[in-house]
Structure formats: C-alpha cells, structure tokens
Scaffold this active site. Structure first.
Site, PDB file in Angstrom:
ATOM      1  N   HIS A   1    -102.608 -95.344 -64.253  1.00  0.00           N
ATOM      2  CA  HIS A   1    -101.266 -95.857 -64.508  1.00  0.00           C
ATOM      3  C   HIS A   1    -101.149 -97.307 -64.033  1.00  0.00           C
ATOM      4  O   HIS A   1    -100.586 -98.159 -64.726  1.00  0.00           O
ATOM      5  CB  HIS A   1    -100.246 -94.964 -63.794  1.00  0.00           C
ATOM      6  CG  HIS A   1     -98.818 -95.338 -63.994  1.00  0.00           C
ATOM      7  ND1 HIS A   1     -98.192 -95.257 -65.210  1.00  0.00           N
ATOM      8  CD2 HIS A   1     -97.888 -95.800 -63.114  1.00  0.00           C
ATOM      9  CE1 HIS A   1     -96.933 -95.649 -65.079  1.00  0.00           C
ATOM     10  NE2 HIS A   1     -96.723 -95.989 -63.824  1.00  0.00           N
ATOM     11  N   ALA A   2    -101.683 -97.589 -62.874  1.00  0.00           N
ATOM     12  CA  ALA A   2    -101.654 -98.946 -62.324  1.00  0.00           C
ATOM     13  C   ALA A   2    -102.413 -99.914 -63.232  1.00  0.00           C
ATOM     14  O   ALA A   2    -101.946-101.028 -63.504  1.00  0.00           O
ATOM     15  CB  ALA A   2    -102.249 -98.963 -60.916  1.00  0.00           C
TER      16      ALA A   2
END
Length: 112
Positions: free
Chosen positions: A75-76
């Site tokens: 996600h990052a």
C-alpha cells in the site's frame, strides 16, 4: 521506530506530496503559475522524504535485515508511485498552462 511506523512514513509523506501536486495543477489552471511551481516544489520535498525512507529500507534489506512484504508495505509503495506520477503530470500541466498564459498575452496584443 518500528517497521509499521516507517511504512506509515512513506504513506503520509506520499499523500502530502500528491496533495501538493494536485494543488499545483489547480493553481496553474487559475493562472497562478509561480504559486503552482511553489506547490510543485513542496510536492517534491515530501516525495524526497518518502524516497529517503524507502532507500533506508532497501539498504536494510541489502544488509540482510529485510522485512516480510506486507499488504501495508504494498500500500505504501502504491501511494509513493502514485504521488510520483501525479507530481510528474503536475509539472507538465504547469508547463502547459504557462504556455497558454503567454499565448493569451500575445493574442491580446494582436487584437488591440
């Protein structure tokens, strides 16, 4: 700082970078080119912070201290790559709107 906090650092800084890039596009559209360029610089600063965090994680992994790939890290990375793309597009929009402003001035001169 634990791994999750480090990953959230990428997410937060990338989110700020994307927001400033979007602000830059808005400012350019309004004809506020210098303000747009300033927002673009801020975007790049936050992207730099995200990149620094990412680089440290890569160095740790290269030194044998890697972490398992988590959904949070994916996600990052998604946030980081999106912010990079939006920042790059914002630069193109600023250039485009700046050119349009020059053309508008030239047209006004010709019409007068």
């Amino acid at each position: 700082m634990d791994y999750q906090e480090v990953v959230f650092g990428i997410i937060v800084n990338s989110g700020d970078a994307k927001s400033y890039a979007m602000e830059a596009i808005k400012k350019a559209k309004e004809g506020k080119i210098e303000e747009a360029k300033s927002s673009l610089e801020k975007s790049s600063e936050f992207l730099g912070k995200s990149h620094d965090i990412q680089t440290k994680l890569i160095q740790e992994e290269a030194n044998g201290n890697g972490q398992d790939l988590t959904l949070l890290m994916a996600h990052a990375q998604d946030h980081f790559m999106n912010a990079l793309t939006v920042r790059d597009l914002a630069k193109e929009f600023i250039d485009l709107y700046e050119t349009l402003e020059v053309i508008k001035v030239q047209v006004k001169k010709c019409v007068q």
